[in-house]
Design a protein around this motif. Structure first.
Motif, short mmCIF file in Angstrom:
data_model
loop_
_atom_site.label_atom_id
_atom_site.label_comp_id
_atom_site.label_asym_id
_atom_site.label_seq_id
_atom_site.Cartn_x
_atom_site.Cartn_y
_atom_site.Cartn_z
N MET A 1 0.83 -1.20 0.00
CA MET A 1 0.00 0.00 0.00
C MET A 1 0.87 1.26 0.00
O MET A 1 0.54 2.26 -0.65
N GLN A 2 1.97 1.22 0.72
CA GLN A 2 2.89 2.37 0.71
C GLN A 2 3.48 2.58 -0.68
O GLN A 2 3.62 3.71 -1.14
N LEU A 3 3.82 1.45 -1.35
CA LEU A 3 4.35 1.56 -2.70
C LEU A 3 3.30 2.13 -3.65
O LEU A 3 3.62 2.98 -4.50
N ARG A 4 2.05 1.70 -3.50
CA ARG A 4 0.97 2.25 -4.33
C ARG A 4 0.80 3.74 -4.07
O ARG A 4 0.55 4.51 -4.99
N ALA A 5 0.92 4.13 -2.80
CA ALA A 5 0.80 5.56 -2.47
C ALA A 5 1.90 6.36 -3.14
O ALA A 5 1.67 7.48 -3.62
N GLN A 6 3.11 5.80 -3.19
CA GLN A 6 4.21 6.48 -3.86
C GLN A 6 3.94 6.61 -5.36
O GLN A 6 4.18 7.67 -5.96
N ARG A 7 3.44 5.53 -5.95
CA ARG A 7 3.11 5.57 -7.37
C ARG A 7 2.01 6.59 -7.64
O ARG A 7 2.05 7.33 -8.63
N HIS A 8 1.01 6.62 -6.74
CA HIS A 8 -0.07 7.59 -6.90
C HIS A 8 0.47 9.02 -6.85
O HIS A 8 0.05 9.88 -7.63
N ALA A 9 1.42 9.26 -5.95
CA ALA A 9 2.03 10.59 -5.86
C ALA A 9 2.76 10.93 -7.16
O ALA A 9 2.74 12.09 -7.62
N GLU A 10 3.38 9.93 -7.77
CA GLU A 10 4.04 10.16 -9.06
C GLU A 10 3.02 10.52 -10.13
O GLU A 10 3.27 11.42 -10.96
N PHE A 11 1.88 9.84 -10.13
CA PHE A 11 0.85 10.15 -11.11
C PHE A 11 0.31 11.56 -10.91
O PHE A 11 0.08 12.30 -11.88
N VAL A 12 0.09 11.94 -9.66
CA VAL A 12 -0.40 13.29 -9.36
C VAL A 12 0.60 14.33 -9.84
O VAL A 12 0.23 15.38 -10.37
N ALA A 13 1.90 14.03 -9.69
CA ALA A 13 2.93 14.98 -10.13
C ALA A 13 2.91 15.17 -11.65
O ALA A 13 3.38 16.19 -12.16
N LEU A 14 2.35 14.20 -12.38
CA LEU A 14 2.29 14.29 -13.84
C LEU A 14 1.02 14.95 -14.35
O LEU A 14 0.85 15.08 -15.57
N ARG A 15 0.12 15.33 -13.45
CA ARG A 15 -1.21 15.75 -13.89
C ARG A 15 -1.18 16.96 -14.82
O ARG A 15 -2.04 17.09 -15.71
N ASP A 16 -0.22 17.86 -14.65
CA ASP A 16 -0.16 19.05 -15.51
C ASP A 16 0.79 18.87 -16.68
O ASP A 16 1.00 19.81 -17.46
#
Length: 751
Positions: free
Chosen positions: A424-439
């Motif tokens: 779950m922590q790894l998924r949270a990190q990946r999610h943060a990476e996706f959010v960083a790409l949103r723009d």
């Protein structure tokens, strides 16, 4: 010696149940109270032996108390699972009555018990949740068969003992430490992934059984009256649903008819009445009869018979709620709720508070079911097809919903919890990476611009639009508003929703799909004929054209909501060019109606068609010039191409979405759209998975609409993609002498 046809010394177990209650309430060590209980039962039933066996966590049945057998055998005699007549009662989950027990092939002689002289045998299981947690036995020396009343009596007594043992009233927690009164061992159940993600939380049973607070009736006549009133109210409630008065969104007419049939079943009603007359409360009677049916039906291999068990379970739960006076929405839920259900409609799932719902586990369903679609929209991990799930856990059990592997872990070990938390922590990190790409614009490494949109259908989807970085809504499913409503949504309600969607989009494009119901999506307030094959019946645009008033009302609401702004509308399940012409004519008529009344029209209006019926593949030359755009609904297109119902788990995985037939169909659609300069997008589930999205790009598609949870992974794939190389790879696959599936490619993490 028990007299012929004797039964209890006082007809009915009411007096005995009262004595058992007094024994339980008495002081002293647990073993003394248990010994008093078996002595009381033996005396009241004129039995020379009464014994209680309880199931240990090893599965063995241990003699916990006896009147008549050797006292030294208590806690020393243990029977392996299925051993002896006691083991047979536990295995069958039903009573066994024998006139000459030693002659039975399952008889197991245990010399330490001293049961040699006893021939007559009557045993009943102590049932909890359809599982046997022990066995109650009475025996007599005379070779005789116990009559039906005696069997009924011992079942009632066993039911009360099961509840009191499990509640800790009869034995303390120390004595019960190793007794399996409820499922407690770690279990892993393999199912199917419906919505990705991981969640840890506590199980909450949808339509959870109401545990009876009181087992024994103080006034049996009053309890019988309560039961009759409850049954009357239950039947009235079902009749109301059948008439459409309740407006339930979800249960089909056939299911409600089945409920009504069972509610009127004489055997079910008679069993309830006899249990109440025997001294149980109305709630305890329902619980006992439910346990008996559950134990009996659970052994059936026939799926139809097992389906009837679920119907009876639901009916019993409804009756318990009627008796308890419960109203929907009054349950207190834990903050980490993992919802457990047989299946759910979209209205059912949306009744639960989103801030407390962490995951969803289903016994049935499919990835394309309502529950699966809504779970993906809410980004809730969902695992389905978990056979026997509800009987293998208790309310409040710690569970893991693994939407990555398609598994459920019940009462997990600490090391499993640690492993899942790390994931779950790894998924949270990946999610943060996706959010960083949103723009970040979705541009491939070789400079091709791709438009990534989001699918939506719920108001909650709009809140995540900015977070995902989607460039708009490529598919807004309008049917959810209709499915969760108790009546047909009025013009103003529809207008308000569509206006809110456009406002939330903030100028980004939104494509509304008109009402797509029928088939497996039933609106109970619309009277429709039942169809033999609803997936191929009157659904989507067919229903809209057959009921033009319904479709025109929706189009009027869309035009009003988009006043002064761009409006994009597409019609679903177009199978013929004439269907699109007819639907477009209704849109034109609504525009004329609004113009005549001086209403503000959209600044621009674009009308498209969804390509979901294979028939259009050979008529695109006539359709495309009539449209402003088209969108490919791969979910339906592929199920019709392969004649495999995507909601049927027996066949839903029979076809490969990246096999040569589907790739060639997609390639041909893209080619004809390019030749006619018709904008085209893909809005099925295919567009939300990195590998499949990569193949779509290689086929020439540059406009994808994905579920919210797929936008980030797909964008990351695009940014790392050499599109020219991907095109060469797909062309090589399709041009090979023996074309292969692109599913063999595993090029990106998460694909």
């Amino acid at each position: 010696m028990m007299p012929m046809g004797g039964g209890l010394t006082t007809r009915g177990p009411r007096n005995l149940l009262r004595q058992i209650r007094e024994a339980m309430a008495g002081g002293g060590p647990a073993q003394e109270r248990l010994d008093k209980v078996v002595k009381t039962i033996a005396s009241s039933m004129v039995a020379e032996v009464c014994s209680i066996y309880l199931r240990r966590s090893t599965g063995e049945l241990e003699l916990f108390a006896t009147e008549g057998l050797n006292p030294e055998a208590v806690h020393n005699t243990r029977l392996r699972p299925g051993e002896g007549l006691v083991g047979e009662v536990a295995r069958l989950n039903e009573p066994i009555s024998l006139s000459d027990a030693p002659s039975h092939p399952s008889f197991s002689y245990r010399p330490e018990t001293g049961e040699d002289p006893y021939h007559a045998f009557l045993g009943a299981p102590l049932l909890r949740g359809g599982r046997s947690i022990g066995v109650l036995v009475v025996q007599n020396q005379a070779a005789r068969r116990y009559d039906e009343d005696e069997v009924e009596d011992i079942q009632t007594i066993a039911m009360v003992l099961a509840e009191t043992v499990a509640s800790g009233e009869l034995l303390g927690l120390d004595e019960l430490r190793d007794v399996e009164v409820a499922p407690h061992r770690p279990e892993r159940i393999k199912g199917q992934r419906f919505a990705e993600g991981l969640a840890i939380g506590h199980a909450v049973l949808h339509e959870a059984p109401v545990a009876p607070e009181r087992l024994l009736a103080d006034d049996p006549v009053a309890e019988e009256g309560r039961l009759k009133l409850g049954l009357t109210a239950l039947k009235a409630n079902i009749d109301s649903m059948l008439e459409g008065g309740q407006g339930l969104a979800g249960p089909s007419y056939e299911v409600l008819e089945t409920y009504r049939m069972f509610a009127d079943d004489r055997g079910w009603n008679r069993s309830l009445e006899e249990a109440v007359r025997g001294g149980l409360t109305a709630e305890a009677a329902v619980d006992r009869v439910r346990n008996e049916h559950r134990a009996r039906f659970a052994k059936a291999r026939d799926p139809y018979i097992r389906e009837r068990l679920h119907d009876l379970e639901d009916l019993a739960n409804r009756l318990l709620r009627v008796l308890a006076g419960d109203q929907p929405g009054q349950r207190e839920l834990p903050d980490d709720t993992i919802l457990v259900a047989r299946n759910l409609g979209p209205a059912d799932l949306l009744e639960y508070p989103r801030d407390k719902l962490r995951g969803l586990l289903l016994e049935e369903g499919s990835a394309a079911s309502h529950a699966g679609i809504v779970a993906r929209a809410l980004q809730i991990p969902c695992v389905g097809r978990l056979a026997g799930l509800r009987d293998r856990l208790s309310e409040g059990d710690l569970v893991i919903a693994d939407g990555e592997s398609g598994e459920a872990f019940l009462r997990p070990r600490p090391e499993m919890l640690d492993a899942v938390q790390a994931r779950m922590q790894l998924r949270a990190q990946r999610h943060a990476e996706f959010v960083a790409l949103r723009d970040t614009p979705a541009i491939t490494r070789d400079g091709v611009r791709v438009t990534v949109l989001a699918n939506a259908g719920l108001v909650v989807d709009l809140d995540t639009l900015d977070e995902t970085g989607a460039e708009g809504i490529g598919l807004f499913r309008t049917e959810f508003q209709f499915m969760v409503s108790e009546e047909l949504p009025r013009l103003q309600a529809q207008t308000d929703l569509y206006r809110r969607v456009l406002d939330a989009a903030g100028g980004r494009p939104v494509t509304f799909r008109t009402l797509d119901v029928g088939g497996d999506k039933v609106l109970p307030y619309l009277e429709v004929e039942r169809e033999e094959n609803p997936a191929l019946g009157r659904r989507a645009i067919r229903l809209g054209l057959d009921r033009p008033g319904l479709l025109r009302l929706q189009l009027r609401a869309l035009l009003s909501a988009a006043a002064g702004r761009e409006l994009r509308v597409m019609f679903p399940m177009i199978a013929t060019v004439d269907e699109f012409r007819a639907a477009r004519a209704l849109m034109d008529a609504e525009c004329e109606w609004a113009e005549r009344r001086g209403k503000t029209l959209p600044a621009s209006l674009r009308v498209g068609a969804m390509i979901e019926a294979p028939s259009l593949l050979w008529h695109l030359d006539a359709l495309l010039p009539l449209t402003d755009f088209v969108s490919i609904g791969t979910n339906d297109l592929f199920q019709y191409m392969y004649a495999a119902d995507r909601t049927n788990p027996l066949v839903s995985d029979r076809y490969d979405p990246l096999s040569p037939p589907t790739l060639r169909a997609l390639q041909d659609i893209q080619r004809q759209c390019a030749e006619t300069e018709t904008p085209v997008s893909v809005c099925g589930e295919l567009a939300g998975r990195p590998l499949e999205a990569m193949v779509l790009l290689a086929l020439g598609y540059t406009r994808l609409s994905a579920p919210a949870g797929g936008v980030g992974p797909v964008k990351r794939m695009i940014l790392s993609l050499d599109l020219a190389a991907a095109r060469r790879g797909v062309a090589g696959l399709l041009g090979a002498p023996r074309p292969r599936s692109a599913m063999r490619w595993r090029l990106w993490p998460g694909s």
